[in-house]
Design an enzyme around this catalytic site. Sequence first.
Site, mmCIF file in Angstrom:
data_model
loop_
_atom_site.group_PDB
_atom_site.id
_atom_site.type_symbol
_atom_site.label_atom_id
_atom_site.label_comp_id
_atom_site.label_asym_id
_atom_site.label_seq_id
_atom_site.Cartn_x
_atom_site.Cartn_y
_atom_site.Cartn_z
ATOM 1 N N TRP A 136 33.075 48.375 -46.154
ATOM 2 C CA TRP A 136 33.442 47.250 -47.012
ATOM 3 C C TRP A 136 32.305 46.876 -47.947
ATOM 4 C CZ3 TRP A 136 38.259 47.500 -47.112
ATOM 5 C CH2 TRP A 136 39.002 47.796 -45.957
ATOM 6 N N ASP A 138 30.054 38.578 -47.128
ATOM 7 C CA ASP A 138 31.415 38.763 -46.637
ATOM 8 C C ASP A 138 31.375 38.498 -45.140
ATOM 9 O OD1 ASP A 138 33.837 39.708 -45.690
ATOM 10 O OD2 ASP A 138 33.716 41.658 -46.675
ATOM 11 N N LYS A 173 41.348 38.250 -39.687
ATOM 12 C CA LYS A 173 40.632 38.788 -38.540
ATOM 13 C C LYS A 173 40.322 37.714 -37.491
ATOM 14 C CE LYS A 173 38.580 42.341 -41.474
ATOM 15 N NZ LYS A 173 39.298 43.506 -40.951
#
Length: 360
Positions: free
Chosen positions: A101, A171, A195
């Site tokens: 990511w 993030d 998540k």
Amino acid sequence: MARVYNFSAGPSILPEVVLKQAAEEMLDYKGSGQSVMEMSHRSKVYDDIIKEAEKDLRDLMNIPDNYKVLFLQGGASQQFAAIPMNLMKNGVADFIVTGQWAKKAYQEAKKYGKANVLASSEDKTYSYIPDCSDLPISEDADYVYICHNNTIYGTTYKKLPNTKGKILVADMSSDILSQPVNVEDYGLIFFGVQKNVGPAGVVVVIVREDLVRDDLPEYVPTMLKYKTQVDAESLYNTPPCYGIYICGLVFKWVKSMGGLKAMQAHNEKKAKILYDFLDQSKMFKGTVVKEDRSLMNVPFVTGNDELDAKFVKEATAAGFVNLKGHRSVGGMRASIYNAMPIEGVEKLVEFMKKFEEENM
């Protein structure tokens, strides 16, 4: 059918009490005679929902008044573009690449300016966090970017990088609300909620107000300007109303559990049970260096692809679902987010012990 133990990396397990409350309120939210799915986002009843969700998140994370909280769409991946569009004044950003990511965010930022990789753990399949104590930070960098917890690879930052005075952007999709965070260490924090907070479809951005600019390049889409969203209080267009409502219920649940310090203790206890077993197992092995292990995502392997597949198949049949590792790394991964009860990890370890005895 009984509920399974869901170890999915996302969309992932939600607290059962939250699901039950949502079910009770599905047809009639607090006497309004309608579902949250149906009500206008401009109505007083919905305005209370989104404002209360923001207040509870601010309380949980001690978010200072000079930080704006935005409930947006497009997932964390859309922020890979929005962040450089909004924050690149000098057109330069530095990245620490500790997984897929962060790498995707770096590749996206290259479209809007100069993006530099200061450090990477790609050489060892992202199984560790690089030393970030003395990085060659670019003098003209607008920000330094990290992915705080790596969902796929199971690593996390135990100590933040030394950004030498530059803005830190993080993030936090897979570890938000799992432990206390000092928001003032960051210029911007963002997270896709699917998540550890809610259903897929919402991304939350926490941004320091001095970074909310009006002087952006012409090409920046109206919807991706933080100023647009700040000025409209996340209601520039129809937001993901129901997803935000569920996030609000989860924020209240985290508060009821004792807040972020209590949640951290709960998560450390759960993770220890699984890591302790992996450290003594003759069959299963963790894939991450010990000092960088995540509390949220625990990847492990047997070293034999066929045995891995057999384990996943038998675990699924036994009610332990979504344990297959990410397609890029294989093996197994147990995501043990806030809502996973300790009992779920204990029972998984019992099953792993039994599988080991039967297959050694």
